[in-house]
Design a protein around this motif. Structure first.
Motif, PDB file in Angstrom:
ATOM      1  N   LYS A   1       0.836  -1.211   0.000  1.00  0.00           N
ATOM      2  CA  LYS A   1       0.000   0.000   0.000  1.00  0.00           C
ATOM      3  C   LYS A   1       0.870   1.260   0.000  1.00  0.00           C
ATOM      4  N   THR A   2       2.039   1.195   0.676  1.00  0.00           N
ATOM      5  CA  THR A   2       2.960   2.344   0.662  1.00  0.00           C
ATOM      6  C   THR A   2       3.429   2.589  -0.770  1.00  0.00           C
ATOM      7  N   GLU A   3       3.736   1.496  -1.458  1.00  0.00           N
ATOM      8  CA  GLU A   3       4.180   1.575  -2.856  1.00  0.00           C
ATOM      9  C   GLU A   3       3.077   2.205  -3.726  1.00  0.00           C
ATOM     10  N   PHE A   4       1.843   1.756  -3.517  1.00  0.00           N
ATOM     11  CA  PHE A   4       0.717   2.313  -4.281  1.00  0.00           C
ATOM     12  C   PHE A   4       0.660   3.832  -4.075  1.00  0.00           C
ATOM     13  N   ASN A   5       0.679   4.238  -2.815  1.00  0.00           N
ATOM     14  CA  ASN A   5       0.558   5.670  -2.513  1.00  0.00           C
ATOM     15  C   ASN A   5       1.717   6.455  -3.108  1.00  0.00           C
ATOM     16  N   ASP A   6       2.928   5.898  -3.032  1.00  0.00           N
ATOM     17  CA  ASP A   6       4.100   6.587  -3.600  1.00  0.00           C
ATOM     18  C   ASP A   6       3.922   6.837  -5.095  1.00  0.00           C
ATOM     19  N   LEU A   7       3.188   5.922  -5.749  1.00  0.00           N
ATOM     20  CA  LEU A   7       2.978   6.065  -7.198  1.00  0.00           C
ATOM     21  C   LEU A   7       1.728   6.888  -7.508  1.00  0.00           C
TER      22      LEU A   7
END
Ligand code: AMP
Length: 367
Positions: free
Chosen positions: A103-109
């Motif tokens: 989810k952190t990766e999703f938000n970063d993108l």
């Protein structure tokens, strides 16, 4: 040179359908799995990991390796990758294995998700309830599937029970997403970075297990369709992903919200076997073998996939339906076990509805 020998970690129905798609392309399959009888029996060579020298033998007998599950051991993939390419790569696998990282990766993108917090104690769980606002969904950060390893907290009185059910695991607390329906977008990316995106599917679950997927999604506005394509393309490129990737989405009033991804072919893409020009299985195999990707577009105006779960049922009614295709996985009956699926197609959504009507008794028993 085109790769001819694909190693699959696992030997379940996903491996079976990869092999069924890859064999006509002149590809041989080797399955690395403990089971002697599996959905992949007779579709290739089986190597049991517990056998002497099994890993070395597996690596020596293939050109490229893939896997069926996001819970595949990262350590195993790393070992294999020292000698043979493993697709999707370590980054895709590692990011998919942990809900917080994912989810952190999703938000970063810039990909929207529910708000979330890491939880490792009951106090942190209470804090998350205050911060996110009730209701919330609490999940184990790893290993959860088909709705297992999670709890919904509706009132503060539910905190104790949720903590007792899940304590001992690292947890993620998520705000409750008010969605109208669940969607998934599946895409393949080849070794050169070319991407093909499948039509988006609408998915209906029961008791945490996918029951029905339908394509196209009724009344999906073009902006949301584009958003789904943008989300998955961003992920595929960021991860330098090779093979098929699936992104599960919630359809919300203001736009799409990502729930989770799977670095693999997906149950919600099984409709593509007859429903699209090139199925998710064939495109996965093509991608990892360095072949050009095929056309993911739907051949039919409307398609549906119905899972056969727990019981085989009377399959003659499926075979009697001219618009239905039966796919069994060669597995024995067991409650909640995915034993096969039916793909139904039609010239209109109404025609698919009519077929589903004729299969209603079967679906009630096994769907
Ligand atoms: P998951 O294991 O994350 O796929 O969750 C299983 C199911 O729980 C999903 O298919 C949703 O129906 C529901 N769910 C998961 N997360 C949320 C959330 N944050 N808000 C509302 N429902 C959720």
């Amino acid at each position: 040179m085109t790769t001819k020998r694909v190693g699959v970690i696992g030997a379940g129905q996903l491996g079976r359908m990869m092999a069924l798609a890859g064999i006509p392309l002149d590809i041989d399959f080797v399955f690395y799995d403990e089971a002697q009888q599996s959905p992949c029996s007779n579709l290739g060579t089986g190597i049991r990991p517990s056998a002497n020298n099994a890993l070395a033998q597996f690596i020596a007998s293939v050109d490229v390796v893939t896997y069926e599950s996001e819970n595949t051991s990262l350590e195993l993939v790393r070992k294999i990758n020292l000698q043979k390419p493993v697709y999707p790569g370590e980054l895709s696998l590692s990011k998919s294995q942990h809900r917080l990282t994912e989810k952190t990766e999703f938000n970063d993108l810039g990909i929207a998700t529910a708000q979330f917090l890491r939880v490792t104690s009951k106090d942190e769980l209470s804090y998350a309830c205050q911060q996110l606002g009730l209701p919330i969904v609490v999940k184990t950060t790893t290993e959860g599937y088909d709705g297992k390893g999670q709890a919904v907290i509706k009132t503060v009185a539910d905190i104790d029970a949720a903590w007792h059910a899940l304590a001992g695991n690292e947890l993620i607390a998520e705000s409750f997403v008010n969605f109208s329906r669940e969607l998934s977008v599946i895409a393949a990316r080849d070794v050169h970075g070319n991407i093909q995106v499948y039509p988006i599917a609408e998915n209906a679950h029961h008791e945490g297990i996918l029951r029905v997927s339908r394509v196209p999604v009724k009344d999906l506005c073009p902006a949301k369709e584009q958003q789904a394509k943008d989300f998955i393309s961003l992920l595929l490129n960021h991860l330098d992903h090779v093979g098929v990737l699936t992104l599960e989405l919630f359809d919300c009033e203001d736009g799409l919200v990502a729930n989770e991804m799977a670095p693999r072919v997906h149950n919600s893409g099984h409709w593509s076997i007859e429903g699209s020009y090139c199925s998710q299985f064939e495109n996965h195999v093509r991608a990892i073998c360095g072949m050009p990707l095929g056309n993911p577009q739907a051949k039919q105006a409307a398609s549906a996939m119905i899972n056969i779960i727990g019981k085989n049922g009377d399959r003659d009614c499926v075979l009697a339906n001219a618009n239905a295709h039966l796919h069994m996985y060669g597995k024995s009956e067991r409650p909640n076990r995915k034993l096969g699926h039916i793909n139904v197609f039609g010239d209109s959504e109404g025609e698919v509805d009519a077929s589903l009507e004729t299969l209603a008794a079967f679906i009630d028993e096994c769907g």
